[in-house]
Design an enzyme around this catalytic site. Structure first.
Site, PDB file in Angstrom:
ATOM      1  N   THR A 204       0.827  -1.207   0.000  1.00 18.16           N
ATOM      2  CA  THR A 204       0.000   0.000   0.000  1.00 18.16           C
ATOM      3  C   THR A 204       0.872   1.272   0.000  1.00 18.16           C
ATOM      4  O   THR A 204       0.476   2.287  -0.565  1.00 18.16           O
ATOM      5  CB  THR A 204      -0.968   0.045   1.202  1.00 18.16           C
ATOM      6  OG1 THR A 204      -0.229   0.086   2.419  1.00 18.16           O
ATOM      7  CG2 THR A 204      -1.923  -1.128   1.198  1.00 18.16           C
ATOM      8  N   ASN A 205       2.032   1.181   0.612  1.00 19.45           N
ATOM      9  CA  ASN A 205       2.937   2.345   0.549  1.00 19.45           C
ATOM     10  C   ASN A 205       3.498   2.526  -0.862  1.00 19.45           C
ATOM     11  O   ASN A 205       3.668   3.661  -1.323  1.00 19.45           O
ATOM     12  CB  ASN A 205       4.060   2.209   1.580  1.00 19.45           C
ATOM     13  CG  ASN A 205       3.588   2.635   2.954  1.00 19.45           C
ATOM     14  OD1 ASN A 205       3.361   3.818   3.202  1.00 19.45           O
ATOM     15  ND2 ASN A 205       3.406   1.670   3.847  1.00 19.45           N
TER      16      ASN A 205
ATOM     17  N   ILE B 139      16.206  -7.165   7.010  1.00 14.39           N
ATOM     18  CA  ILE B 139      17.312  -6.263   7.387  1.00 14.39           C
ATOM     19  C   ILE B 139      18.509  -6.631   6.520  1.00 14.39           C
ATOM     20  O   ILE B 139      18.936  -7.783   6.479  1.00 14.39           O
ATOM     21  CB  ILE B 139      17.644  -6.392   8.896  1.00 14.39           C
ATOM     22  CG1 ILE B 139      16.436  -5.939   9.725  1.00 14.39           C
ATOM     23  CG2 ILE B 139      18.876  -5.555   9.241  1.00 14.39           C
ATOM     24  CD1 ILE B 139      16.611  -6.096  11.227  1.00 14.39           C
TER      25      ILE B 139
ATOM     26  N   HIS C  71       8.473   3.711   8.750  1.00 17.75           N
ATOM     27  CA  HIS C  71       8.244   2.879   9.934  1.00 17.75           C
ATOM     28  C   HIS C  71       6.918   3.287  10.580  1.00 17.75           C
ATOM     29  O   HIS C  71       6.664   4.484  10.755  1.00 17.75           O
ATOM     30  CB  HIS C  71       9.400   3.049  10.927  1.00 17.75           C
ATOM     31  CG  HIS C  71       9.237   2.171  12.128  1.00 17.75           C
ATOM     32  ND1 HIS C  71       9.479   0.810  12.085  1.00 17.75           N
ATOM     33  CD2 HIS C  71       8.813   2.441  13.385  1.00 17.75           C
ATOM     34  CE1 HIS C  71       9.222   0.292  13.265  1.00 17.75           C
ATOM     35  NE2 HIS C  71       8.815   1.254  14.082  1.00 17.75           N
TER      36      HIS C  71
HETATM   37  C1  GAR Z   1       3.627  -0.654   6.708  1.00 17.78           C
HETATM   38  O1  GAR Z   1       2.838  -0.321   7.807  1.00 17.78           O
HETATM   39  C2  GAR Z   1       5.078  -0.271   6.958  1.00 17.78           C
HETATM   40  O2  GAR Z   1       5.226   0.917   7.675  1.00 17.78           O
HETATM   41  C3  GAR Z   1       5.529  -1.437   7.781  1.00 17.78           C
HETATM   42  O3  GAR Z   1       4.910  -2.560   7.187  1.00 17.78           O
HETATM   43  C4  GAR Z   1       3.693  -2.168   6.542  1.00 17.78           C
HETATM   44  C5  GAR Z   1       3.773  -2.604   5.091  1.00 17.78           C
HETATM   45  O4  GAR Z   1       2.571  -2.344   4.432  1.00 17.78           O
HETATM   46  N1  GAR Z   1       6.959  -1.521   7.802  1.00 17.78           N
HETATM   47  C6  GAR Z   1       7.652  -1.941   8.862  1.00 17.78           C
HETATM   48  O5  GAR Z   1       7.125  -2.333   9.883  1.00 17.78           O
HETATM   49  C7  GAR Z   1       9.162  -1.899   8.704  1.00 17.78           C
HETATM   50  N2  GAR Z   1       9.791  -1.948   9.988  1.00 17.78           N
HETATM   51  P1  GAR Z   1       2.488  -2.205   2.842  1.00 17.78           P
HETATM   52  O6  GAR Z   1       3.166  -3.429   2.229  1.00 17.78           O
HETATM   53  O7  GAR Z   1       1.015  -2.221   2.572  1.00 17.78           O
HETATM   54  O8  GAR Z   1       3.138  -0.915   2.416  1.00 17.78           O
END
Ligand code: GAR
Length: 208
Positions: free
Chosen positions: A13-14, A93, A110
């Site tokens: 989603t990001n 990581i 984050h």
């Molecule tokens: C998001 O909330 C991102 O901030 C988090 O995982 C999710 C991924 O969602 N990332 C972390 O926790 C990294 N430490 P997405 O695949 O829908 O963007």
């Protein structure tokens, strides 16, 4: 035009927020040229495909250790001539050999207000579970430069989000994404691509 390479591991989603920002003309001076996933068959790859963005899968599970995996990622970043590398829900990581090759050219989103609820073991829904356990009233999201220290690099942007009494980890995650992550990640990428981020004494200054 800067080449933006986005690293993903899940739903993306990001990544979608970045694609939307790009298509709306919000990201001047940069273009998403490649999406790299640490897992095969994740929905983030569909999102890239739907928008004509080339993608690669470099599966973490095909590598025995982090250094070998990191070398494979580094080789791909070099081939893609990345100017900016964005961790958008990238759950692996990497060894410091990657960060050293791209100093202050890698950023991560984050889902908490760093330095709270961050570091090794704090990822995805787990972050929101810990936020609720601790009972804090305010959480949010952070975009920061990636350094050798997990979630420890200079902070670029942060946005606070209220924790509600009836929140579950899932409702909180959704609100943090909608109200914070999907806004500040494209902003940070846009600032970087316009050369408007300057680092002084571990602080990031956003130039007007
Ligand atoms: C998001 O909330 C991102 O901030 C988090 O995982 C999710 C991924 O969602 N990332 C972390 O926790 C990294 N430490 P997405 O695949 O829908 O963007």
């Amino acid at each position: 035009m800067k080449n933006i390479v986005v690293l993903v591991s899940g739903g993306g989603t990001n990544l979608q927020a970045l694609i939307d920002a790009q298509e709306n003309g919000f990201i001047q001076g940069g273009k998403i040229t490649c999406v790299i996933s640490s897992k095969p068959s994740v929905y983030a790859l569909e999102r890239a495909k739907n928008h004509g963005i080339p993608s690669r899968v470099i599966a973490r599970k095909e590598y025995t250790d982090s250094v070998e995996y990191s070398k494979a990622i580094l080789a791909a970043l070099n081939e893609e001539q990345a100017d900016l590398v964005v961790y958008a829900g990238f759950m692996t990581i990497l060894d410091e050999l990657v960060v050293k090759a791209y100093p202050y050219k890698m950023m991560n989103v984050h889902p908490a207000l760093i330095p709270s609820f961050c570091g090794k073991g704090y990822y995805g829904l787990r972050v929101h579970e810990e936020v609720l356990k601790k009972g804090v009233k305010l959480t949010g999201a952070t975009v920061h430069f990636v350094t050798e220290v997990c979630d420890g690099g200079p902070i670029i942007l942060q946005k606070g989000v209220e924790v509600l009494d009836d929140d579950t980890p899932e409702t909180l995650q959704k609100r943090v994404m909608e109200q914070a992550e999907w806004k500040i990640l494209p902003q940070a990428v846009s600032l970087f691509c316009e050369d408007r981020l300057q680092i002084k004494d571990n602080r990031v200054i956003c130039l007007p």
